[in-house]
Design a protein around this motif. Structure first.
Motif, PDB file in Angstrom:
ATOM      1  N   LYS A   1       0.826  -1.211   0.000  1.00 10.11           N
ATOM      2  CA  LYS A   1       0.000   0.000   0.000  1.00 10.11           C
ATOM      3  C   LYS A   1       0.863   1.265   0.000  1.00 10.11           C
ATOM      4  O   LYS A   1       0.721   2.143   0.845  1.00 10.11           O
ATOM      5  CB  LYS A   1      -0.929   0.015   1.214  1.00 10.11           C
ATOM      6  CG  LYS A   1      -1.806  -1.240   1.277  1.00 10.11           C
ATOM      7  CD  LYS A   1      -2.923  -1.086   2.267  1.00 10.11           C
ATOM      8  CE  LYS A   1      -3.966  -2.168   2.126  1.00 10.11           C
ATOM      9  NZ  LYS A   1      -3.442  -3.534   2.298  1.00 10.11           N
ATOM     10  N   MET A   2       1.800   1.314  -0.937  1.00  8.39           N
ATOM     11  CA  MET A   2       2.694   2.461  -0.988  1.00  8.39           C
ATOM     12  C   MET A   2       2.156   3.517  -1.939  1.00  8.39           C
ATOM     13  O   MET A   2       1.412   3.218  -2.861  1.00  8.39           O
ATOM     14  CB  MET A   2       4.095   2.003  -1.399  1.00  8.39           C
ATOM     15  CG  MET A   2       4.716   1.118  -0.326  1.00  8.39           C
ATOM     16  SD  MET A   2       6.288   0.422  -0.800  1.00  8.39           S
ATOM     17  CE  MET A   2       7.360   1.774  -0.406  1.00  8.39           C
ATOM     18  N   ASP A   3       2.588   4.765  -1.683  1.00  9.93           N
ATOM     19  CA  ASP A   3       2.083   5.880  -2.486  1.00  9.93           C
ATOM     20  C   ASP A   3       3.010   6.154  -3.682  1.00  9.93           C
ATOM     21  O   ASP A   3       3.989   5.459  -3.881  1.00  9.93           O
ATOM     22  CB  ASP A   3       1.977   7.129  -1.603  1.00  9.93           C
ATOM     23  CG  ASP A   3       3.329   7.476  -0.997  1.00  9.93           C
ATOM     24  OD1 ASP A   3       4.253   6.651  -1.116  1.00  9.93           O
ATOM     25  OD2 ASP A   3       3.460   8.555  -0.393  1.00  9.93           O
ATOM     26  N   ARG A   4       2.717   7.163  -4.437  1.00  7.23           N
ATOM     27  CA  ARG A   4       3.523   7.644  -5.567  1.00  7.23           C
ATOM     28  C   ARG A   4       4.031   6.491  -6.430  1.00  7.23           C
ATOM     29  O   ARG A   4       5.215   6.357  -6.682  1.00  7.23           O
ATOM     30  CB  ARG A   4       4.723   8.472  -5.062  1.00  7.23           C
ATOM     31  CG  ARG A   4       4.332   9.730  -4.308  1.00  7.23           C
ATOM     32  CD  ARG A   4       5.542  10.561  -3.968  1.00  7.23           C
ATOM     33  NE  ARG A   4       6.458   9.846  -3.085  1.00  7.23           N
ATOM     34  CZ  ARG A   4       7.691   9.473  -3.412  1.00  7.23           C
ATOM     35  NH1 ARG A   4       8.152   9.723  -4.611  1.00  7.23           N
ATOM     36  NH2 ARG A   4       8.441   8.849  -2.539  1.00  7.23           N
ATOM     37  N   ARG A   5       3.123   5.644  -6.866  1.00  2.70           N
ATOM     38  CA  ARG A   5       3.547   4.428  -7.560  1.00  2.70           C
ATOM     39  C   ARG A   5       4.248   4.700  -8.866  1.00  2.70           C
ATOM     40  O   ARG A   5       5.283   4.106  -9.159  1.00  2.70           O
ATOM     41  CB  ARG A   5       2.340   3.526  -7.777  1.00  2.70           C
ATOM     42  CG  ARG A   5       1.789   3.072  -6.444  1.00  2.70           C
ATOM     43  CD  ARG A   5       0.768   1.994  -6.553  1.00  2.70           C
ATOM     44  NE  ARG A   5       0.208   1.794  -5.219  1.00  2.70           N
ATOM     45  CZ  ARG A   5      -0.855   1.055  -4.967  1.00  2.70           C
ATOM     46  NH1 ARG A   5      -1.484   0.458  -5.962  1.00  2.70           N
ATOM     47  NH2 ARG A   5      -1.282   0.911  -3.749  1.00  2.70           N
TER      48      ARG A   5
END
Lengths: 255, 280, 299
Positions: free
Chosen positions: A107-111
């Motif tokens: 669930k990480m951002d800025r993919r």
């Protein structure tokens, strides 16, 4: 000390693939496990990665004991690179899919940005992002596998023979890449290989495994200086110097 | 000069895929007698394709063309299936990389060797069995009678590869093509298998073409080495003079391997010059 | 197709997700296209779909329009495939009947494929008691004789094509579950599955996103090859009066009605028979061609 194993034993049915192995790895260190096929070196790595549940003994990561199953937090700190780049990438998924998956899991951002940066970091341009594995060479695949492992920003990489399926010139490139990434990100490496010279190049300290047991543990300096005591280590050393008729004869005598 | 065992001149092998044509071998020439020739190169260099073309084992989507392609004075171009059958196994044989895939899993090791003998020599069962046992002994298998009755999955990689060599050598061919015969084996086992191959070649006086990616290994083992890159031979060397190699590709290959006796901060990498592809 | 498109599709370095997918699809299509029999199969199946969609435009008469003055007419310029015992145009009935056949095909696909895939991949991936329970359930369904189950359904509910399809679907999915399970057992040992496990993915995520895609193509192939049998079974049920009911122009029911005249007015039974034969053959040829292109074991 970031990782420790005590009395690690892995059994498959009757067979003891790993027999009471013990070692520790310090934070930021690069530790090698060397041995021939069936020595149990890859099994140790798989037990560390939580891919096996048939082990006994004690494993601890960053001061906490590890159980049979690992939580997601563990995998955000420890990632693995597999031996065969032809087998470790899903044949129906593009590089983009492969890199997006760990980001989705954790669930990480800025993919978008992370995927582009990861590709750049392993020396693959944007042109590789939407290719399927069959459109990549072995070295390129292994770079994708490394990018996939590093994209979640782990502290430790488990490397299972990362270059043994590659040509020597590509091996040099991939080893240099791994080394540079380790320095840049202060990573801890646990690397498994059958190739003594490769481990000596990559690791400051190594353990030699034979038939499930760690027979010798030493730092690379002493190994290079010829301080190996165990006859098996000596044999591996001799064999890695190249083909020699007399040497082959001496191995036969040992059998 | 006596008749060469193998004479290849300007060999080209081209593969047709769905979307394009790929030239795997582009103008390889080689004349050899009963000696040990090493062909070295990385994946895609055309080294295996060259060995296979000599045995007529090019896959159906590939075409072979050469000015000269001879084995023991016989033209191999346009040879029919019957002609190949006559040569393969009996006059020239091949040992491949992984014994797991080249041995029949449902037949015992010994029977496979005996069958191999009987397909090439008109012999009775008992004689074939004796020959197979002798062949197993010749590849340093200590208890041939026991190994004879084992199935391929019951033997180790090293023993499987030795059995494979025994099977190839039982018909006493004049030429053996070994395609990475030890790459799937552990280094210590590799040594022993090479020593066996070395002895047999010397004792029986046959030619050997040893295809490998391992330059050091080939140099220590063969008489002459052909270094291939991009489907061409970029350099031919006497094995003993490997250190005098001049081609940047050969030098690069030698330099990029990590060595125990040579600690390096960073490994040398190969800078591929597009001119090498043109044969420079 | 123009060259720019072809080049875009075959680009070794696609610049977007869509281009990568389209390119992969186009490569399969090139391989498929080279098999003439498969192309014949594809044409037949495509024709079936087109005919079903445009049935009212293609058929010269309505499927149930009776013309008792022209009963049992042989094929002629006015009635290409003749007329039946009520003077209905057989060609028009076959054209409209293609809708029923297509509906059977679609209903079976949407029920069988998801059930089979889900049961098989879950059982194969998780193993242990999940595997034991799911596979015993599969065995139970596998043990049902298809026609008897259809009879039971019809007895319990009412005769009709939907219930026939339901009966077919319920007895068709178990082999798909077994197929998917066998493939999953192989796939789950692959390094690329270990790699997602080592990324911390949950079991369900691995099954859905990584295992299922590997099993889909063999399911499609098997489905296509089975389709002939399914159409025949549906027709058989219609023939027995358990499937489609009159006056529905279902092909099996048409044969059933025509069998009374089979000696003197052969076309009444033969024409729908030929339609069943051609469509079944089409699915079989298509399935063979798809297998050559899609079967992961080939790679």
């Amino acid at each position: 000390m970031i990782l420790s194993a005590r009395n690690l034993t892995v059994t498959f049915g009757e067979m003891r693939a790993v027999d009471a192995a013990a070692f520790t790895v310090a934070r930021g260190e690069s530790f090698g496990l060397v041995g021939e096929s069936g020595s149990g070196k890859s099994t140790v790595l798989r037990a560390l990665a939580g891919l096996l549940d048939n082990w006994t003994g004690e494993l601890a990561f960053d001061g906490r004991a590890l159980g049979r199953t690992r939580d997601r937090a563990f995998y955000s700190r420890v990632q693995m690179v597999f031996q065969d780049p032809y087998g470790s990438l899903h044949p129906r998924q593009t590089v983009d899919d492969a890199l997006a998956e760990p980001l989705a899991i954790h669930k990480m951002d800025r993919r978008e940005a992370r995927i582009e940066k990861a590709l750049e970091e392993v020396g693959l341009g944007r042109g590789f992002r939407f290719r399927y594995p069959h459109q990549l060479s072995g070295g390129q695949r292994q770079r994708v596998a490394i990018a996939r492992a590093l994209i979640v920003e782990p502290e430790m990489l488990l490397l299972d023979e990362p270059t043994s399926a590659l040509d020597v010139s590509i091996q040099a490139e991939v080893l240099n890449l791994l080394d540079a990434l380790r320095r840049r990100r202060d990573l801890t490496f646990v690397m498994v290989s059958h190739n003594l010279a490769v481990v000596a190049h990559m690791c400051a300290r190594l353990a030699v495994m034979s038939r499930g047991k760690i027979v010798e543990e030493m730092d690379t300096e002493s190994l290079r200086a010829g301080a190996a005591r165990d006859p098996y280590t000596q044999r591996l050393m001799a064999a890695s110097r190249g083909y020699d008729r007399a040497l082959a004869e001496s191995f036969r005598a040992l059998d | 000069m006596e008749k060469p065992l193998v004479a290849i001149e300007d060999l080209h092998v081209t593969f047709r895929t769905q979307t394009r044509e790929v030239s795997a071998v582009r103008g390889v020439s080689l004349v050899m007698g009963k000696e040990k020739i090493g062909i070295v190169g990385e994946s895609g260099s055309g080294k295996s394709v060259t060995g296979r073309a000599l045995l007529g084992l090019t896959p159906p989507n590939g075409t072979v063309a050469a000015k000269r392609l001879e084995f023991d004075g016989q033209d191999l171009r346009g040879l029919d299936a019957e002609g190949w059958r006559h040569l393969r196994g009996r006059r020239m044989a091949m040992v491949m990389q992984d014994p797991k895939f080249s041995l029949n899993p449902v037949m015992t090791v010994g029977r496979q060797i005996a069958e191999a003998y009987r397909t090439h020599v008109n012999a009775g069962r008992a004689e074939a069995r004796d020959k197979a046992l002798a062949a197993l002994e010749a590849v340093q298998i200590r208890d041939p009678a026991r190994v004879f009755d084992l199935y391929p999955h019951e033997v180790s990689g090293g023993m499987g590869q030795r059995a494979m060599i025994a099977m190839m050598l039982v018909a006493e061919p004049d030429l053996l093509i070994a395609d990475e015969p030890t790459s799937a084996l552990d280094v210590t086992v590799q040594m022993q298998v090479l020593a066996i191959l070395d002895d047999l070649v010397a004792r029986r006086g046959m030619g050997l073409i040893f295809v490998s990616h391992d330059l050091d290994l080939v140099a220590a083992f063969c008489d002459r080495v052909l270094v291939m890159y991009g489907g061409r031979v970029v350099e031919t060397l006497k094995a003993s003079e490997l250190s005098k190699a001049t081609h940047p590709y050969t030098r690069g290959l030698l330099d990029c391997v990590p060595r125990l006796d040579r600690p390096q901060e960073k490994l040398n990498v190969l800078d591929r010059d597009p001119a090498w592809l043109a044969g420079a | 197709m123009n060259a720019a498109w072809t080049q875009w599709l075959l680009d070794e370095a696609p610049t977007s997700r869509a281009q990568a997918r389209a390119g992969a699809f186009y490569r399969s299509w090139i391989a498929f296209r080279r098999n003439p029999l498969a192309m014949v199969g594809l044409s037949i199946v495509a024709a079936l779909v087109l005919v079903a969609i445009f049935a009212p435009l293609i058929a010269p008469y309505g499927p149930t329009v009776q013309d008792l003055a022209n009963r049992l007419q042989p094929p002629s310029g006015r009635h290409w495939l003749g007329t039946d015992e009520l003077g209905r145009d057989i060609f028009s009935r076959i054209v409209f009947g293609s809708r029923i056949t297509l509906m059977i095909v679609m209903l079976v696909i949407v029920t069988v494929a998801p059930i089979g895939l889900a049961v098989g991949t879950l059982a194969g991936y998780f193993g242990g008691w999940v595997d034991a329970v799911l596979m015993r359930v599969t065995d139970v369904f596998l043990a049902f004789p298809r026609l008897i189950l259809a009879l039971a359904f019809v007895a319990a509910l009412k005769p009709g094509i939907e219930n026939a399809v339901l009966a077919i679907a319920l007895t068709t999915w178990p082999p798909y579950a077994r197929l998917a399970r066998a493939e999953t057992l192989v796939v789950r040992k692959a390094d690329y599955i270990a790699a997602v496990q080592a990324q911390g993915a949950s079991g369900m995520r691995i099954v859905l996103r990584h295992v299922v895609p590997m099993c889909v193509s063999s399911t499609i192939v098997r489905m296509t090859l089975d389709m002939a049998g399914i159409i025949l079974t549906a027709a058989g049920l219609g023939f027995l009066g358990l499937g489609a009911q009159p006056p529905s122009p279902e092909w099996g029911a048409m044969i059933s009605a025509g069998r009374r005249f089979v000696l003197d007015q052969w076309w009444v039974a033969a024409m729908p028979g030929i339609a069943i034969f051609v469509v079944s053959l089409g699915f079989n040829l298509l399935g063979d061609g798809l297998r050559d292109v899609l079967d992961p074991k080939r790679e």
